[in-house]
Design a protein around this motif. Structure first.
Motif, PDB file in Angstrom:
ATOM      1  N   PRO A 196     -14.381   6.219  27.441  1.00  0.00           N
ATOM      2  CA  PRO A 196     -15.461   5.265  27.715  1.00  0.00           C
ATOM      3  C   PRO A 196     -16.153   4.820  26.428  1.00  0.00           C
ATOM      4  O   PRO A 196     -16.200   5.564  25.441  1.00  0.00           O
ATOM      5  N   PRO A 197     -16.692   3.583  26.426  1.00  0.00           N
ATOM      6  CA  PRO A 197     -17.218   2.990  25.182  1.00  0.00           C
ATOM      7  C   PRO A 197     -18.252   3.849  24.455  1.00  0.00           C
ATOM      8  O   PRO A 197     -18.217   3.949  23.240  1.00  0.00           O
ATOM      9  N   ARG A 198     -19.184   4.477  25.193  1.00  0.00           N
ATOM     10  CA  ARG A 198     -20.220   5.254  24.500  1.00  0.00           C
ATOM     11  C   ARG A 198     -19.605   6.402  23.714  1.00  0.00           C
ATOM     12  O   ARG A 198     -19.959   6.634  22.550  1.00  0.00           O
ATOM     13  N   ILE A 199     -18.693   7.123  24.333  1.00  0.00           N
ATOM     14  CA  ILE A 199     -18.071   8.260  23.661  1.00  0.00           C
ATOM     15  C   ILE A 199     -17.146   7.783  22.548  1.00  0.00           C
ATOM     16  O   ILE A 199     -17.114   8.362  21.463  1.00  0.00           O
ATOM     17  N   TRP A 200     -16.410   6.718  22.830  1.00  0.00           N
ATOM     18  CA  TRP A 200     -15.532   6.180  21.781  1.00  0.00           C
ATOM     19  C   TRP A 200     -16.369   5.739  20.568  1.00  0.00           C
ATOM     20  O   TRP A 200     -16.027   6.038  19.422  1.00  0.00           O
ATOM     21  N   GLN A 201     -17.456   5.047  20.852  1.00  0.00           N
ATOM     22  CA  GLN A 201     -18.310   4.573  19.764  1.00  0.00           C
ATOM     23  C   GLN A 201     -18.903   5.744  18.987  1.00  0.00           C
ATOM     24  O   GLN A 201     -18.977   5.710  17.753  1.00  0.00           O
ATOM     25  N   TYR A 202     -19.312   6.794  19.720  1.00  0.00           N
ATOM     26  CA  TYR A 202     -19.905   7.949  19.038  1.00  0.00           C
ATOM     27  C   TYR A 202     -18.898   8.612  18.095  1.00  0.00           C
ATOM     28  O   TYR A 202     -19.193   8.870  16.931  1.00  0.00           O
ATOM     29  N   GLN A 203     -17.699   8.909  18.616  1.00  0.00           N
ATOM     30  CA  GLN A 203     -16.737   9.607  17.765  1.00  0.00           C
ATOM     31  C   GLN A 203     -16.331   8.765  16.554  1.00  0.00           C
ATOM     32  O   GLN A 203     -16.199   9.276  15.445  1.00  0.00           O
ATOM     33  N   VAL A 204     -16.179   7.454  16.752  1.00  0.00           N
ATOM     34  CA  VAL A 204     -15.748   6.637  15.613  1.00  0.00           C
ATOM     35  C   VAL A 204     -16.887   6.466  14.602  1.00  0.00           C
ATOM     36  O   VAL A 204     -16.647   6.374  13.396  1.00  0.00           O
ATOM     37  N   SER A 205     -18.121   6.460  15.085  1.00  0.00           N
ATOM     38  CA  SER A 205     -19.255   6.345  14.156  1.00  0.00           C
ATOM     39  C   SER A 205     -19.416   7.614  13.325  1.00  0.00           C
ATOM     40  O   SER A 205     -19.792   7.559  12.146  1.00  0.00           O
ATOM     41  N   ARG A 206     -19.112   8.770  13.916  1.00  0.00           N
ATOM     42  CA  ARG A 206     -19.179  10.024  13.151  1.00  0.00           C
ATOM     43  C   ARG A 206     -18.051  10.087  12.112  1.00  0.00           C
ATOM     44  O   ARG A 206     -18.253  10.551  10.987  1.00  0.00           O
ATOM     45  N   LEU A 207     -16.885   9.627  12.488  1.00  0.00           N
ATOM     46  CA  LEU A 207     -15.783   9.578  11.520  1.00  0.00           C
ATOM     47  C   LEU A 207     -16.167   8.675  10.348  1.00  0.00           C
ATOM     48  O   LEU A 207     -15.937   8.996   9.180  1.00  0.00           O
ATOM     49  N   GLN A 208     -16.768   7.537  10.682  1.00  0.00           N
ATOM     50  CA  GLN A 208     -17.161   6.586   9.648  1.00  0.00           C
ATOM     51  C   GLN A 208     -18.230   7.183   8.740  1.00  0.00           C
ATOM     52  O   GLN A 208     -18.166   7.050   7.512  1.00  0.00           O
ATOM     53  N   ALA A 209     -19.214   7.853   9.333  1.00  0.00           N
ATOM     54  CA  ALA A 209     -20.283   8.461   8.542  1.00  0.00           C
ATOM     55  C   ALA A 209     -19.728   9.518   7.589  1.00  0.00           C
ATOM     56  O   ALA A 209     -20.147   9.629   6.426  1.00  0.00           O
ATOM     57  N   CYS A 210     -18.773  10.290   8.077  1.00  0.00           N
ATOM     58  CA  CYS A 210     -18.163  11.339   7.247  1.00  0.00           C
ATOM     59  C   CYS A 210     -17.419  10.719   6.055  1.00  0.00           C
ATOM     60  O   CYS A 210     -17.529  11.204   4.924  1.00  0.00           O
ATOM     61  N   LEU A 211     -16.682   9.658   6.317  1.00  0.00           N
ATOM     62  CA  LEU A 211     -15.945   8.987   5.234  1.00  0.00           C
ATOM     63  C   LEU A 211     -16.918   8.359   4.221  1.00  0.00           C
ATOM     64  O   LEU A 211     -16.691   8.416   3.015  1.00  0.00           O
ATOM     65  N   GLU A 212     -17.975   7.762   4.729  1.00  0.00           N
ATOM     66  CA  GLU A 212     -18.945   7.130   3.825  1.00  0.00           C
ATOM     67  C   GLU A 212     -19.627   8.165   2.935  1.00  0.00           C
ATOM     68  O   GLU A 212     -19.865   7.910   1.747  1.00  0.00           O
ATOM     69  N   ASP A 213     -19.925   9.329   3.513  1.00  0.00           N
ATOM     70  CA  ASP A 213     -20.511  10.404   2.707  1.00  0.00           C
ATOM     71  C   ASP A 213     -19.564  10.810   1.578  1.00  0.00           C
ATOM     72  O   ASP A 213     -19.976  11.041   0.439  1.00  0.00           O
ATOM     73  N   LEU A 439     -18.836  18.067  12.828  1.00  0.00           N
ATOM     74  CA  LEU A 439     -18.389  16.671  12.903  1.00  0.00           C
ATOM     75  C   LEU A 439     -18.899  15.985  14.167  1.00  0.00           C
ATOM     76  O   LEU A 439     -19.451  14.886  14.097  1.00  0.00           O
ATOM     77  N   PHE A 440     -18.735  16.626  15.318  1.00  0.00           N
ATOM     78  CA  PHE A 440     -19.178  16.034  16.582  1.00  0.00           C
ATOM     79  C   PHE A 440     -20.218  16.925  17.248  1.00  0.00           C
ATOM     80  O   PHE A 440     -20.083  18.152  17.235  1.00  0.00           O
ATOM     81  N   ASP A 441     -21.209  16.293  17.843  1.00  0.00           N
ATOM     82  CA  ASP A 441     -22.176  16.996  18.675  1.00  0.00           C
ATOM     83  C   ASP A 441     -21.606  17.064  20.090  1.00  0.00           C
ATOM     84  O   ASP A 441     -21.392  16.035  20.729  1.00  0.00           O
ATOM     85  N   ILE A 442     -21.353  18.263  20.559  1.00  0.00           N
ATOM     86  CA  ILE A 442     -20.743  18.442  21.870  1.00  0.00           C
ATOM     87  C   ILE A 442     -21.527  17.717  22.961  1.00  0.00           C
ATOM     88  O   ILE A 442     -20.952  17.141  23.891  1.00  0.00           O
ATOM     89  N   GLU A 443     -22.842  17.732  22.849  1.00  0.00           N
ATOM     90  CA  GLU A 443     -23.665  17.100  23.892  1.00  0.00           C
ATOM     91  C   GLU A 443     -23.409  15.599  23.982  1.00  0.00           C
ATOM     92  O   GLU A 443     -23.532  14.999  25.048  1.00  0.00           O
ATOM     93  N   GLN A 444     -23.083  14.996  22.850  1.00  0.00           N
ATOM     94  CA  GLN A 444     -22.797  13.558  22.852  1.00  0.00           C
ATOM     95  C   GLN A 444     -21.450  13.242  23.491  1.00  0.00           C
ATOM     96  O   GLN A 444     -21.177  12.101  23.846  1.00  0.00           O
ATOM     97  N   LEU A 445     -20.611  14.258  23.595  1.00  0.00           N
ATOM     98  CA  LEU A 445     -19.285  14.044  24.196  1.00  0.00           C
ATOM     99  C   LEU A 445     -19.261  14.351  25.687  1.00  0.00           C
ATOM    100  O   LEU A 445     -18.219  14.240  26.326  1.00  0.00           O
ATOM    101  N   ARG A 446     -20.406  14.751  26.227  1.00  0.00           N
ATOM    102  CA  ARG A 446     -20.449  15.047  27.668  1.00  0.00           C
ATOM    103  C   ARG A 446     -20.443  13.738  28.467  1.00  0.00           C
ATOM    104  O   ARG A 446     -21.074  12.750  28.097  1.00  0.00           O
ATOM    105  N   ILE A 447     -19.740  13.763  29.581  1.00  0.00           N
ATOM    106  CA  ILE A 447     -19.536  12.557  30.396  1.00  0.00           C
ATOM    107  C   ILE A 447     -20.751  12.334  31.295  1.00  0.00           C
ATOM    108  O   ILE A 447     -21.191  13.255  31.997  1.00  0.00           O
ATOM    109  N   ASN A 448     -21.305  11.111  31.265  1.00  0.00           N
ATOM    110  CA  ASN A 448     -22.376  10.772  32.199  1.00  0.00           C
ATOM    111  C   ASN A 448     -21.842   9.813  33.264  1.00  0.00           C
ATOM    112  O   ASN A 448     -20.657   9.438  33.256  1.00  0.00           O
ATOM    113  N   GLN A 449     -22.722   9.416  34.150  1.00  0.00           N
ATOM    114  CA  GLN A 449     -22.305   8.577  35.288  1.00  0.00           C
ATOM    115  C   GLN A 449     -21.678   7.266  34.822  1.00  0.00           C
ATOM    116  O   GLN A 449     -20.623   6.843  35.321  1.00  0.00           O
ATOM    117  N   ARG A 450     -22.330   6.620  33.842  1.00  0.00           N
ATOM    118  CA  ARG A 450     -21.832   5.326  33.374  1.00  0.00           C
ATOM    119  C   ARG A 450     -20.483   5.483  32.658  1.00  0.00           C
ATOM    120  O   ARG A 450     -19.595   4.637  32.802  1.00  0.00           O
TER     121      ARG A 450
END
Length: 676
Positions: A196-213, A439-450
């Motif tokens: 789903p978009p929220r989780i996909w966006q979160y994981q890719v944004s963390r990958l990007q942040a790690c690379l930028e660092d 790298l990832f916050d587990i709570e951000q990867l939890r599935i919600n209704q949307r």
């Protein structure tokens, strides 16, 4: 049709396929009945266009025969002459047209996949070029097609549709292909989950942040690496000695010796690595990404964690590339440092491509994937690490390095003396959360209704393990399907920067995969995955039109007329759609346009005609428009812009009349949506 200007000529990889060959390019299109298709090395004509059997042995170096089914003693399913000629024209297009077919084996495979269309049409007494008028026969064809090859079949039919003007006929149009995609989907036992978009966006944004660092600290990382390597070589006498597994541990330079060894001439000792990391200002970034997220800021950084950090960046970079390329894990794992290519198209600007080796079918070192410009950061980071680790190589190598490089530093327990041309296994994405807990916050990867709603929108057969509250189980293969879906419907992703990245990819993939814009040999399975997803997306959009949020400015009766062929049930609505020639669904500012023909008024830059605000259709909106109540905020913003521009435009200016027309259309939208 005549003329051959659009035919590049015979592209089969064979010494017999030369411009001087008598079968190199037909003088007319389609080829004449007696045109020589296959000629052997002695110059004898083996097969002509009208033959029921085309014998390709001379190109394949083995028995390879195409049976068009209209011979006098045909052993397979019969095909009448009319359909056999259509099939021969398609195969001729693959041979002589601007396709990427290079081998007789590929021709044979494609022929076998499409032959059932022509046998079915022959048995039903129609020509395959008339299929758009016979949706029930399309349904019958879907039932006899190879379900495991549905991606490829859709891709081939899509290519024929895109080239219909030059081939001279079409088999199935876009709406029919969307219908076919929905029919083939029924046969899929298990579809790859869509992230789903929220989780996909979160994981890719963390990958990007790690690379930028990493790229921010790149000078310190390079200098520190060279400093450490030099210290090891000095203490052990040579790189080879430092890399030996049974080396003496008392000579390692990053600790504080307590005996006479500390006073031995020529040796250097710098104490714990923490001090060196601080010297090069990289202790913070290593501590941030390595270890648990609650690691105290005072905890020491070790030289082992320095190598772990480099390995983390390698894994993150590969994951980032996989998010934007539709590649498989093993394909990304075999990329080299020169993999990124940029095509400067005079009309569309820079198009970013990745070149590597595909592992799906035949080994191919020149496979190419379309990608986003953002992957250049990942390639830069991985190239830098590959170059650093190549400094520890004691085995000669040639050519560009692998991006996915092995750990070679001598401080890692006596690393093996690997050649930089060897690559390690690509770490499973599913264990990133445990391997790299920061790298990832587990709570951000939890599935919600949307999340669940959107995931099921793209994948109705999602298994029970994907439920609200559970952690989304990331996997490499999900990134391919998710990437294809996102690039078809990037509006699902709300983050602006992600939309920008996907917008570029969408445009490039639409040009290169969807419209056969380039003659570059693109990786086939990714192309077919993209095309199949494109038609699945179109099918979903059509089904959505039945929802209450879409209304016709001409009332419920008009909407009923538009959507009467569409049922929320995929199969039924698709059958009705195809039976009546299909439907269209094109997003515009006020909602969607259902006109199946190209509209000269657009609906993107101006809504004057859509909403009936123009002079010719005042207060009479277009009959093909469906207002989308879900676009209210977007229309509000449009209204604000129109008010601002009207206030700064002179009434005698022609622009003023245009703005007023759009303003009336917006008011008509408000009126219609308010009433319902």
């Amino acid at each position: 049709m005549s003329g051959v200007a659009f035919l590049p000529g015979l592209a089969i990889e064979s010494p017999l396929a030369t411009p001087a060959a008598i079968n190199f390019r037909p003088p007319m299109w389609p080829p004449a009945q007696d045109w020589p298709i296959v000629v052997d090395k002695e110059g004898n004509v083996v097969s002509r266009f009208a033959d029921s059997l085309w014998i390709l042995d001379a190109w394949a170096n083995q028995r390879t025969v195409l049976n068009f089914g209209d011979g006098p003693k045909n052993r397979g399913a019969h095909i009448d002459k009319g359909n056999a000629d259509l099939l021969r024209a398609i195969v001729s297009w693959w041979l002589y047209g601007p396709s990427d077919v290079r081998t007789a084996r590929t021709i044979m495979t494609r022929f076998s996949l499409l032959r059932c269309i022509f046998t079915t049409c022959a048995s039903e007494g129609i020509l395959a070029s008339e299929l758009n008028r016979y949706p029930l026969i399309v349904e019958k064809i879907a039932s006899v097609m190879s379900q495991s090859m549905s991606d490829r079949i859709l891709g081939l039919l899509h290519e024929i549709h895109e080239c219909r003007a030059k081939i001279g006929f079409d088999l199935i149009d876009r709406t029919g292909l969307a219908r076919l995609a929905s029919l083939l989907k029924k046969f899929e036992r298990k579809q790859t989950p869509y992230i789903p978009p929220r989780i996909w966006q979160y994981q890719v944004s963390r990958l990007q942040a790690c690379l930028e660092d990493f790229l921010t600290h790149v000078s310190g990382i390079q200098a520190c690496y060279d400093f450490c390597l030099k210290a090891y070589v000095q203490n052990y006498g040579s790189l080879e000695a430092a890399l030996r597994k049974k080396r003496s541990t008392i000579l390692r330079p990053f600790y504080t010796p307590k005996d006479a060894i500390a006073r031995r001439a020529g040796l250097v000792f710098y104490g714990p690595f923490q001090a060196t990391a601080e010297k090069y200002k990289i202790d913070g970034v290593i501590r941030k990404w390595i270890g648990a997220p609650d690691t105290p800021t005072t905890s020491p950084v070790t030289i082992d964690s320095f190598s772990s950090y480099l390995s983390l960046i390698t894994s993150v970079g590969l994951a980032y590339i996989l998010n934007f390329s539709l590649m498989r894990r093993t394909e990304a794992g075999s990329l080299r440092t020169d993999c990124l290519r940029v095509e400067d198209d005079p009309q569309f600007g820079k198009i970013y491509l990745i070149q590597g080796a595909t592992t799906k079918t035949v080994a191919d070192d020149r496979a190419i994937w379309v990608t986003s410009p953002c992957v250049s950061a990942a390639v830069d980071a991985l190239t830098l690490i590959a170059n650093l680790r190549a400094k520890c190589a004691v085995v000669a190598f040639d050519g560009p390095l692998f991006l996915n490089c092995a750990v070679t530093e001598p401080w890692i327990g006596g690393a093996r003396a690997l050649a930089p041309t060897l690559t390690p296994h690509v770490t499973a994405y599913s264990i990133f959360t445990s391997l790299y807990p920061s790298l990832f916050d587990i709570e951000q990867l939890r599935i919600n209704q949307r999340d669940l709603e959107l995931a099921r929108l793209a994948n109705p057969t999602l298994s029970e393990k994907f439920r609200i509250g559970s952690v989304w189980p990331l996997a490499w293969h999900q990134l391919r399907r998710t990437g294809a879906v996102n690039m078809q419907a990037s509006g699902l992703v709300s983050d602006a920067s992600m939309q920008f990245q996907l917008k570029h990819s969408t445009r490039a993939m639409s040009l290169y995969y969807g419209q056969n814009y380039s003659r570059i040999k693109l990786e086939e399975s990714s192309k077919y995955l993209y095309i199949k997803t494109m038609y699945e997306t179109l099918g979903r959009e059509l089904v959505q039109l039945t929802a209450d949020r879409f209304i016709s400015p001409h009332g419920e009766r008009r909407k009923a007329e538009i959507v009467r062929l569409i049922s929320p049930d995929d199969a039924k609505q698709s059958i009705k759609l195809a039976k009546n020639g299909g439907a269209a669904c094109r997003e515009i500012l006020l909602g969607v346009c259902t006109n199946r023909e190209p509209c000269p008024y657009g609906g993107i830059d101006s809504v004057a005609h859509c909403g009936g605000g123009d002079a010719d259709k005042k207060d009479n909106p277009c009959a093909d428009v469906l207002y989308d109540k879900g676009k209210r905020a977007q229309v509000d913003r449009l209204d604000e812009i129109l008010n601002e521009r009207l206030s700064s435009t002179l009434p005698e200016n022609p622009l003023y009349a245009s703005l007023e027309a759009q303003k009336r259309s917006v008011e008509n939208y408000y009126h219609a949506t308010k009433e319902t």
